[in-house]
Enzyme design. Structure first.
Site, PDB file in Angstrom:
ATOM      1  N   CYS A 124       0.851  -1.186   0.000  1.00  0.00           N
ATOM      2  CA  CYS A 124       0.000   0.000   0.000  1.00  0.00           C
ATOM      3  C   CYS A 124       0.887   1.236   0.000  1.00  0.00           C
ATOM      4  CB  CYS A 124      -0.937   0.018   1.213  1.00  0.00           C
ATOM      5  SG  CYS A 124      -0.058   0.044   2.787  1.00  0.00           S
ATOM      6  N   ASP A 180      -4.368  14.454 -29.139  1.00  0.00           N
ATOM      7  CA  ASP A 180      -3.430  14.402 -30.254  1.00  0.00           C
ATOM      8  C   ASP A 180      -4.234  14.424 -31.557  1.00  0.00           C
ATOM      9  OD1 ASP A 180      -0.973  13.857 -31.699  1.00  0.00           O
ATOM     10  OD2 ASP A 180      -1.735  11.830 -31.943  1.00  0.00           O
TER      11      ASP A 180
END
Length: 736
Positions: free
Chosen positions: A22, A428
């Site tokens: 974690c 893009d």
């Protein structure tokens, strides 16, 4: 850093860190390293790496590795292993995933009969508790080992996480059930199935996460292998093959058609067309001649070139792009998981409440040891994090599974968190909003004596059929007819000057149309093509201008409606492209993007820098692309989305992969991500609310441990059912 004075010439090392479960683990490792004299460290949980700057006069790499191991994790020097065939970090990831898979399969196989025997009362044969105990022990010991081990590691450092809750809850359930089984107090319930179900489902989530680890590093591996492996060096007039790693500045290299340029350099001799689409994302090759700069890893399409090397190694363009991707990924830390943050305080609070419950009933209320213990156990059982543990992995499994069915691949839980706050989406051009392939969009001809339009077009298709240039291929493909093309003789191709040949005794030449054409009709066609960023090709017939063939990349049919659907979702679209301003403006107009939000002739580093600029303005940015030139920007963005038809590097550097090249998939991916995140948040809210409401009830002795187990199971059923709603997620379909 603990040292007051650190030399400017720090050494740097990249370590792979394994065993972290974690974000609190990565924070702990980072704190341990930064306590060392002369050390500046940044630990990334998502990529399992530690980027460390250290004073080599005070300590070395082995001391850094020893510090990480002392914190309960393992480490490997990635620089030292870079030249090895096997990647130890990848091997560790693969081993972890395989271990979790084995534990999961065994636990799942045993949990099914455990649950059936425990929950189906007609199957409660004499001594059934002992059978369930035997079945549960392997699940608890072997399946739960990762959680128990992590909990002990965290405990040694005074930290509490999700693993602590899992280990604590399942251990209490097991010990209580074992005591009931041994004592024969059958009027009390046993909770073997609770422990088994918790461990099995959390193993499923942990295994899913383990498989997703390391994908960002795959982008860097792909980049490393992108360049040419060998170069042809000219030494005293003789050609010599050498590995590109041995090239030096000033070397002269020969690059033949079809070969990759081995390093950044300047053309000394020859003319050619360079396909730089792997870096720029643009489909039109760049014409080069003596004095032009070329970039390593780009492809030489036509002529032979002699290139003088100007940059090698870490100074090369490819290395700079790799560094941009690395830096961007190292700063894109995953979200601090809600469960871990709360567990840091929740677990100690539960222990305190359980202890106070026992004291309250035993001393103040005088209920006796058994009743006091029963109430304390009820508190611990009701706090068992079954629903809490299922909240995220169940929604992720269902949501990502549904996404996979729709061609939307989501890489991890932090992706979902990122999708929620996005307010700006950078698109893009080539391959994202446009098809990425050249097509003939217009043909303008003039009247010539004894020559028809059909003859001109067939001649153009026939001549261009001999060329490998992408524009030539588009003309040959789009202008071809069903009838056989005329015969071509004396074909010649001159880089930068087009192609010419004889067709039925006529001299035919095709080259890019000059802007100063005098023939009115063809001049107008040329001007129109240039104004929208298209490429006008002039066809001359026996040295007379005869036609202008317009070739361009086309906007995808659903791009305008996809952009229109982004705004109601709170997203402001931008367009970034390496293409020229005219082409960028034309695509922006067709797609419905504000012209003030268009940036043209953008280099790979500039794309990444522009994303950073938007983020510096307080925006949360999503980036959509498909090329290598987009990789750094995809990694830098808060959310990176790669079109599946793009390069592997762009896909690996992104957070979401869209297997469809349809822009509508962008909208569906964001909708699914936000929906899945909403389900996760609802699950977590329920899990915490359930604990908050029932822990006081258990503490007052009003909740039998058996009822606590039933309530815990009911909470888990709710979380599972809520997560399964994601299976009904439907795409928008064809955008209207």
């Amino acid at each position: 850093m603990n040292s007051s004075e650190i030399p400017a010439d720090l050494s740097r090392v990249e370590l792979g860190v394994t065993g972290m479960t974690c974000t609190s683990c990565s924070s702990r490792v980072q704190r341990k390293l930064n306590k060392l004299d002369g050390v500046e460290a940044s630990v990334n949980f998502a990529t399992e790496t530690a980027s460390i700057a250290y004073d080599p006069t005070l300590l070395g790499t082995q001391e850094l590795i020893a510090t990480i191991r002392g914190a309960g994790y393992d480490a490997v020097d990635l620089h030292q292993s870079a030249h090895d065939t096997a990647d130890p970090l990848e091997e560790a990831r693969a081993a972890e995933a395989e271990s979790l898979k084995t534990r999961l399969l065994l636990s799942a196989a045993l949990t099914v009969p455990i649950v059936l025997i425990s929950m189906v009362h007609p199957w409660h044969f004499p001594g059934w508790q002992w059978v369930v105990l035997v079945l549960t022990l392997p699940v608890f010991i072997y399946g739960g080992d990762p959680f128990h081990r992590a909990a002990l590691t965290n405990l040694r450092h005074g930290s509490f996480t999700m693993d602590t809750l899992v280990s604590l809850g399942t251990t209490v359930s097991m010990l209580w059930s074992l005591w009931i089984t041994i004592s024969g107090n059958v009027h009390h319930g046993v909770y073997y199935e609770s422990a088994a179900v918790v461990i099995t489902f959390l193993l499923l989530g942990r295994w899913w996460e383990a498989r997703a680890k390391g994908r960002s590093s795959a982008a860097l591996t792909s980049l490393m292998h992108l360049g040419a492996k060998e170069a042809t060096v000219l030494v005293s007039g003789a050609e010599q093959k050498v590995p590109t790693s041995e090239l030096s500045v000033g070397d002269r290299v020969i690059v033949r058609p079809g070969e990759k340029v081995p390093a950044d350099g300047v053309v000394l001799e020859g003319t050619s067309a360079i396909d730089a689409s792997m870096l720029t994302g643009e489909s039109i090759p760049v014409e080069v001649d003596p004095g032009a700069h070329v970039t390593g890893a780009t492809l030489n399409v036509s002529g032979r070139l002699l290139v003088r090397v100007t940059r090698v190694g870490e100074d090369s363009t490819l290395a700079h792009i790799t560094a941009l991707v690395t830096a961007a990924q190292s700063r894109k830390a995953p979200i601090q998981r809600v469960a871990d943050r709360v567990c840091q305080y929740f677990v100690p609070a539960v222990l305190v409440i359980a202890a106070l419950t026992f004291l309250l009933h035993y001393t103040l209320l005088g209920n006796g040891g058994e009743l006091a213990f029963t109430a304390a156990v009820a508190v611990l059982i009701i706090a068992c994090p079954c629903a809490l543990g299922l909240a995220t992995p169940m929604a992720l499994v269902v949501g990502t599974g549904r996404g996979a069915q729709l061609g939307i691949l989501i890489k991890g839980p932090e992706v979902l968190e990122s999708s929620r706050g996005i307010d700006t989406i950078v698109l893009d051009k080539t391959g994202t909003l446009t098809t990425g392939q050249m097509h003939v969009t217009d043909v303008t001809t003039r009247d010539l004596p004894n020559t028809t339009r059909r003859e001109l077009l067939e001649a153009a298709a026939a001549v261009e059929g001999f060329s490998e240039h992408p524009i030539a291929r588009a003309i040959a493909r789009d202008l071809a007819t069903d009838t056989p093309l005329p015969q071509v003789t004396d074909f010649q191709s001159t880089a930068g000057r087009g192609v010419e040949a004889h067709v039925d005794k006529h001299r035919v030449r095709l080259a890019q149309a000059p802007a100063d054409l005098t023939e009115p009709t063809l001049a107008q066609a040329t001007s129109t093509a240039l104004s929208r960023g298209a490429t006008p090709i002039l066809l001359t017939w026996d040295d007379q201008p005869a036609a202008v063939i317009t070739v361009e990349d086309q906007v995808k049919p659903l791009a305008p409606t996809a952009v229109a659907h982004l705004r109601p979702m709170g997203l402001e679209p931008w367009l970034l492209t390496g293409d020229n301003p005219s082409a960028a403006a034309a695509v922006a107009q067709a797609a419905g993007i504000d012209p003030t939000h268009v940036r043209a002739q953008v280099l790979p580093a500039d794309k990444e820098a522009h994303v950073r600029e938007l983020q510096a303005q307080g925006r949360t940015v999503a980036m959509v692309g498909d090329g290598i030139n987009d990789a750094a920007a995809l990694a830098r963005a808060d959310l990176g989305m790669a079109m599946g038809a793009g390069t592997d590097i762009a896909i690996e550097a992104s957070d979401i992969t869209l297997m469809s090249s349809d822009p509508a998939a962008i909208v569906d991916a964001l909708r699914l991500s936000r929906r899945t995140l909403s389900i996760i948040r609802g699950n977590l809210w329920w899990a915490f609310a359930y604990n908050t409401a029932l822990i006081p009830v258990a503490a007052l002795g009003l909740l039998d441990p058996m009822l606590a187990g039933i309530a815990m199971a009911g909470s888990s059923v709710f979380v599972v059912a809520n997560s399964l709603r994601l299976r009904r997620f439907a795409p928008e379909g064809e955008l209207q």
